[in-house]
Design an enzyme around this catalytic site. Structure first.
Site, short mmCIF file in Angstrom:
data_model
loop_
_atom_site.label_atom_id
_atom_site.label_comp_id
_atom_site.label_asym_id
_atom_site.label_seq_id
_atom_site.Cartn_x
_atom_site.Cartn_y
_atom_site.Cartn_z
N GLU A 33 2.19 1.85 -3.43
CA GLU A 33 1.14 2.43 -4.29
C GLU A 33 1.11 3.95 -4.15
O GLU A 33 1.06 4.68 -5.15
CB GLU A 33 -0.21 1.84 -3.90
CG GLU A 33 -1.41 2.51 -4.57
CD GLU A 33 -2.57 2.71 -3.61
OE1 GLU A 33 -3.09 3.85 -3.55
OE2 GLU A 33 -2.96 1.74 -2.94
N HIS A 34 1.17 4.43 -2.92
CA HIS A 34 1.16 5.88 -2.69
C HIS A 34 2.38 6.55 -3.32
O HIS A 34 2.26 7.59 -3.98
CB HIS A 34 1.15 6.16 -1.18
CG HIS A 34 -0.20 6.15 -0.56
ND1 HIS A 34 -0.69 7.19 0.19
CD2 HIS A 34 -1.19 5.22 -0.59
CE1 HIS A 34 -1.92 6.91 0.61
NE2 HIS A 34 -2.24 5.70 0.16
N HIS B 146 0.83 -1.21 0.00
CA HIS B 146 0.00 0.00 0.00
C HIS B 146 0.87 1.26 0.00
O HIS B 146 0.58 2.24 -0.70
CB HIS B 146 -0.91 -0.03 1.23
CG HIS B 146 -1.70 1.21 1.45
ND1 HIS B 146 -1.35 2.16 2.38
CD2 HIS B 146 -2.84 1.68 0.85
CE1 HIS B 146 -2.23 3.14 2.36
NE2 HIS B 146 -3.14 2.89 1.44
N GLU C 203 -4.07 7.93 7.99
CA GLU C 203 -5.06 7.08 7.33
C GLU C 203 -5.34 5.85 8.18
O GLU C 203 -6.50 5.44 8.35
CB GLU C 203 -4.55 6.68 5.94
CG GLU C 203 -5.51 5.84 5.14
CD GLU C 203 -4.96 5.47 3.77
OE1 GLU C 203 -5.35 4.42 3.23
OE2 GLU C 203 -4.12 6.23 3.24
#
Length: 434
Positions: free
Chosen positions: A70-71, A67, A142
């Site tokens: 991905e960012h 993840h 987040e």
């Protein structure tokens, strides 16, 4: 380029594999103004232990790195890729799941430029220590946001009950502590292992000419040098085959109005591969629709008794290396809910409630939703890119569904539904301190 015709759907899918191993899928829909593209790598949050290219030993990277990667791919030396897509009139996004990471855009014009931008930014990593450290704070916020979400906590609480070792039990984004350990070297190591073209696929659907679109993609890829393809080698911890490591029940308190409860069934049976795997998943979905959709006898009875309401839902998750089902509701009667659902499930293993008439009705309902979903370019591309059933795909679902009989549902119920595979996670309203 292979051409696959689906007369019942009125669709023609074009598919090929480029010299570098990238699988390309093109679905022209000339009546649409929009085009949607999704570029997917077969790499998700559970792939934390693997053998890097050129090394002989397995490594384990911090939870949440897929993840995090991905960012970071959206940030380049020249600036943010979202701004580039914006200037090209496109909407862009990305998401990471347990087993894959996808990058996407939708646009009504300048498709070639947007498509090349998508391919270029994903295939050109740029990480610096300063930008990585900055991102840790952003993703940390987040994670904390999801920690405060009761529905998210309910879902992952159940998964953690069912899976004692498998990394599916870890939040896709990781933890604040785990992402703090991520380094630039870790990101490049994961990228080089899993972002090889042969481990990726591109799906483009909408107002496109397949021959011209393929020519753009081929030319783009021919300009780039990639290392010799090396299939990623992953390693996963073993779960108890008999379900003995499943936590039967766990309860926490949060700021909710009513108790939230979720009953899960961990798949202890072995899922077949290829088309048979898609048949198995479809049979499971049909089974749960027959037993629990809002026209079922069980749903109507429990609704009348005030045990469940329109917060009730269920899902079947079947992905690489794991599968489970979950049924959840907000209710003042959590114990009665669990007992009633378990009773319906156990009766299903004997075939009770599974009739040809009921199955026929559910098939019509599911097919109606399927036809409606096929009007969505996003649904088609995301579902196709996410499935891993060999040559079988969502385009085969109408044919597969037509072939499934009541006896198939009985067999899948006997294989999948086991009392020892069940678990319950519950969130109760927090009691105010006196």
């Amino acid at each position: 380029m292979e051409q696959h015709n689906y007369p019942k759907l009125g669709e023609t899918l074009y598919r090929t594999t480029l010299a570098n191993g990238l699988q390309v899928n093109l679905l022209p829909k000339p009546d649409y103004h929009k085009t949607y593209a999704v570029f997917t790598t077969n790499y998700g949050s559970i792939d934390r232990t693997f053998q890097p290219i050129g090394q002989s030993e397995m490594v384990t990277l911090p939870d949440g790195i897929a993840h995090f990667l991905e960012h970071k791919l959206f940030e380049k030396k020249a600036g943010d890729i979202f701004e580039v897509f914006g200037k090209l009139g496109a909407n862009a996004n990305a998401f990471t799941s347990f087993t894959r990471t996808s990058y996407l855009f939708s646009a009504t014009s300048r498709i070639r430029e947007n498509l090349e931008t998508l391919l270029d930014f994903v295939q050109d990593p740029y990480f610096t220590e300063a930008s990585v450290n900055k991102e840790k704070g952003i993703i940390g916020q987040e994670i904390q946001m999801y920690d405060d979400d009761p529905n998210w906590r309910l879902f992952f609480g159940l998964i953690q009950n069912m899976y004692a070792q498998h990394p599916v039990r870890i939040d896709i984004a990781g933890t604040v502590a785990s992402i703090a350990q991520i380094t630039v070297a870790d990101l490049y190591l994961a990228y080089r292992t899993f972002y090889q073209p042969q481990n990726m696929n591109l799906f483009v659907v909408g107002h496109i000419d397949p021959d011209a679109t393929l020519a753009w993609i081929t030319a783009n890829q021919a300009q780039k040098d990639f290392p010799t393809p090396t299939p990623p080698q992953r390693q996963l911890p073993q779960e108890a085959a008999d379900g003995s490591d499943i936590v039967a029940h766990r309860t926490i308190e949060m700021a909710v109005q009513r108790p939230k409860v979720m009953l899960g069934i961990k798949g202890l049976d072995k899922v077949p591969t290829g088309r048979a795997g898609l048949v198995y998943r479809t049979s499971l979905n049909l089974l749960f629709e027959v037993l629990f959709n809002d026209s079922s006898a069980a749903y109507l009875k429990l609704y009348d008794q005030g045990i469940l309401d329109d917060t009730f839902g269920y899902e079947v998750d079947l992905e690489r290396s794991f599968h489970f089902a979950g049924l959840s509701v907000d209710t003042q009667k959590p114990d009665q809910f669990v007992q009633a659902i378990q009773a319906v499930l156990q009766q299903a293993t004997t075939g009770a409630g599974l009739t040809e008439a009921r199955l026929a009705l559910v098939k019509r309902e599911m097919l109606g939703k399927f036809w409606q979903s096929f009007n969505s370019l996003e649904y088609i591309a995301n579902q196709y890119a996410g499935d891993d059933f060999g040559t079988a795909s969502l385009f085969d679902l109408p044919e597969i569904m037509a072939q499934i009989q009541v006896t198939d549902l009985q067999q899948v119920a006997q294989r999948f539904i086991r009392l020892e595979a069940m678990s319950v996670f519950q969130i109760n309203p927090k009691v105010a301190a006196r």
